[in-house]
Design an enzyme around this catalytic site. Structure first.
Site, PDB file in Angstrom:
ATOM      1  N   CYS A   1       2.482  33.701   9.703  1.00  0.00           N
ATOM      2  CA  CYS A   1       3.044  34.330  10.897  1.00  0.00           C
ATOM      3  C   CYS A   1       3.581  33.270  11.861  1.00  0.00           C
ATOM      4  O   CYS A   1       3.057  33.087  12.965  1.00  0.00           O
ATOM      5  CB  CYS A   1       1.976  35.178  11.560  1.00  0.00           C
ATOM      6  SG  CYS A   1       1.423  36.470  10.463  1.00  0.00           S
TER       7      CYS A   1
ATOM      8  N   GLU B   1       0.816  -1.220   0.000  1.00  0.00           N
ATOM      9  CA  GLU B   1       0.000   0.000   0.000  1.00  0.00           C
ATOM     10  C   GLU B   1       0.850   1.270   0.000  1.00  0.00           C
ATOM     11  O   GLU B   1       0.862   2.012   0.962  1.00  0.00           O
ATOM     12  CB  GLU B   1      -1.001  -0.005   1.161  1.00  0.00           C
ATOM     13  CG  GLU B   1      -0.447  -0.498   2.477  1.00  0.00           C
ATOM     14  CD  GLU B   1      -1.488  -0.603   3.590  1.00  0.00           C
ATOM     15  OE1 GLU B   1      -2.680  -0.760   3.299  1.00  0.00           O
ATOM     16  OE2 GLU B   1      -1.072  -0.540   4.745  1.00  0.00           O
ATOM     17  N   PRO B   2       1.525   1.524  -1.124  1.00  0.00           N
ATOM     18  CA  PRO B   2       2.323   2.748  -1.222  1.00  0.00           C
ATOM     19  C   PRO B   2       1.452   3.995  -1.413  1.00  0.00           C
ATOM     20  O   PRO B   2       0.430   3.947  -2.101  1.00  0.00           O
ATOM     21  CB  PRO B   2       3.178   2.504  -2.473  1.00  0.00           C
ATOM     22  CG  PRO B   2       2.410   1.524  -3.281  1.00  0.00           C
ATOM     23  CD  PRO B   2       1.581   0.706  -2.338  1.00  0.00           C
TER      24      PRO B   2
ATOM     25  N   ARG C   1       5.247  20.286   5.706  1.00  0.00           N
ATOM     26  CA  ARG C   1       6.236  19.255   6.029  1.00  0.00           C
ATOM     27  C   ARG C   1       7.578  19.800   6.531  1.00  0.00           C
ATOM     28  O   ARG C   1       8.132  19.263   7.484  1.00  0.00           O
ATOM     29  CB  ARG C   1       6.427  18.308   4.843  1.00  0.00           C
ATOM     30  CG  ARG C   1       5.125  17.547   4.501  1.00  0.00           C
ATOM     31  CD  ARG C   1       5.324  16.495   3.430  1.00  0.00           C
ATOM     32  NE  ARG C   1       6.166  15.409   3.880  1.00  0.00           N
ATOM     33  CZ  ARG C   1       7.417  15.223   3.500  1.00  0.00           C
ATOM     34  NH1 ARG C   1       7.983  16.044   2.629  1.00  0.00           N
ATOM     35  NH2 ARG C   1       8.112  14.223   3.981  1.00  0.00           N
TER      36      ARG C   1
END
Ligand SMILES: *Cc1c(COP(=O)(O)O)cnc(C)c1O
Length: 423
Positions: free
Chosen positions: A353, A282-283, A322
């Protein structure tokens, strides 16, 4: 005057695309997604009988992406009612769905049963009981797998440490907990236990952890067969195949990664007297990560002499959290200056901010000017999916490109839409 040269991605001119749709803009290459699906088909599904591949849709799920991977013959891994709903609306056959999650709500369990989701990957006893009860009310028998934590059996292996046991996901092997659950499931009328699931991690560059976890899975399968007479029909070995982000990081080669895993599977099944179970992978990231590019317009540029030069862009942690969340690294280029030499080291600053809203520290680029189009590469996975409205910045649009053609698959959010649920 130097001739201008633009960044071409799946046949499309990224500078022109930025002008056409505005920025920030997610661009997804359909050719790249399709190529990845076909590579899985050629190097795994067609190589080994009784195998299955599902797209871990949490990496990037929209209606159109659901349609593309379904057309390419992949199933879909979902982790919430919302993902099941999206897959359903996109016309993904529900029997091709796997449903994961460490705390599925009652409503989500009911939804999965009502929609006839193919496999529910049960994470704990509470879920198992709720599922059996609701399936009973719905007069159904649902196929399930148990997600287990491939635990501490092997202290010698760096991936299989106590850290693995201490996970919010899955059923521990320790103290016979999993075996007890197998017994319980076998006695239940409305669930049919098909086998097991493990997922060892993400952005993996080697198959060491998979091999170690498979070993532990097969030993466990041997034991549950001997002790409980339970024959494992299916084994889902998760996703986590790594991709290229920066430097010499390499995209996992499916054959190199999975051939040894399958070899090990066949050898050990023979040795343990097990019939070879159906294997599912399940990539998520591997299928969509490299298909994505995010385009931004350069605005303010701030130079602190002798310290750092910040290139301000019109997006940031709202469209790609990320780097701020786990220090992820990216490569970038100036889409309208492809024929210019990198002449300066700069940092790419988002517009939110938060001091952590820096997309890239210290990247070599041609001299950037306000109005340039910056393209950040490899943003197809876990960027749009993790996007937010922080600072009330509307979510960016998504454009799909293929062989020089472009089409909008997610509209840019409007201010009105942002307040539309507010009273
Ligand atoms: C996140 C996840 C995946 C996919 O991970 P990638 O690193 O994107 O391949 C697969 N299976 C499970 C259970 C997951 O939680």
């Amino acid at each position: 005057m130097m001739k201008k040269k633009d960044f071409i991605f799946d046949g499309c001119n990224m500078t022109e695309l930025a002008a056409k749709y505005g920025t920030p803009l997610y661009v997804m290459s359909e050719s790249s997604i399709v190529d990845k699906c076909r590579e899985i088909k050629a190097r795994f599904l067609n190589q080994y009988p009784n195998t299955r591949a599902v797209f871990a849709s949490k990496a990037f799920q929209t209606l159109e992406v659901c349609r593309i991977v379904t057309r390419e013959g992949l199933g879909m891994d979902t982790v919430s009612g919302g993902e099941i709903y999206t897959a359903h609306k996109a016309g993904v056959p529900m029997e091709n769905l796997d449903f994961h999650g460490n705390n599925k709500t009652l409503q989500e369990i009911q939804m999965a049963v009502d929609y006839n989701v193919g496999r529910i990957v049960v994470d704990n006893r509470y879920e198992l009981q709720n599922l059996n009860q609701y399936a009973g009310e719905a007069n159904k028998k649902v196929k399930i797998l148990f997600r287990f934590t491939p635990g501490v059996d092997s202290h010698t292996h760096k991936f299989i440490t106590t850290g693995q046991l201490d996970s919010k996901f899955g059923i521990p092997l320790e103290n016979g907990i999993l075996k007890e659950m197998v017994k319980l499931a076998e006695e239940m009328e409305h669930v049919e236990l098909m086998g097991f699931h493990f997922h060892v991690g993400s952005q993996l560059s080697s198959n060491e952890a998979h091999l170690a976890a498979l070993d532990i899975a097969l030993k466990m399968m041997k034991e549950v067969k001997a002790e409980l007479g339970f024959e494992t029909k299916e084994l889902n070995i998760g996703g986590g195949f790594g991709i290229h982000y920066t430097g010499d990081e390499k995209t996992v080669n499916i054959s190199e990664f999975l051939d040894p895993v399958m070899e090990e599977l066949y050898v050990k099944c023979e040795e343990y007297g097990l019939s070879v179970p159906e294997i599912t992978i399940e990539p998520g990231r591997w299928i969509v990560g490299e298909a994505g590019v995010t385009l931004y317009t350069v605005g303010s540029i701030k130079e602190i002499p002798g310290i750092r030069k910040y290139i301000g862009i019109d997006g940031g942690m709202t469209d790609n959290i990320r780097p701020g969340l786990y220090d992820a690294k990216y490569e970038a280029l100036i889409a309208n200056k492809m024929n210019q030499q990198e002449t300066e080291v700069v940092s790419i600053a988002g517009k939110c901010c938060e001091s952590t809203d820096i997309l890239i520290y210290d990247i070599e680029l041609p001299k950037a000017e306000s109005g340039d189009i910056l393209a950040v590469l490899g943003t197809g996975a876990y960027c749009y999916a993790l996007s937010s409205n922080y600072n009330r910045i509307p979510r960016a649009a998504v454009v799909l490109v293929k062989d020089g053609e472009d089409r909008l698959i997610v509209k840019r959010e409007t201010y009105e839409e942002m307040i539309s649920r507010e009273i």
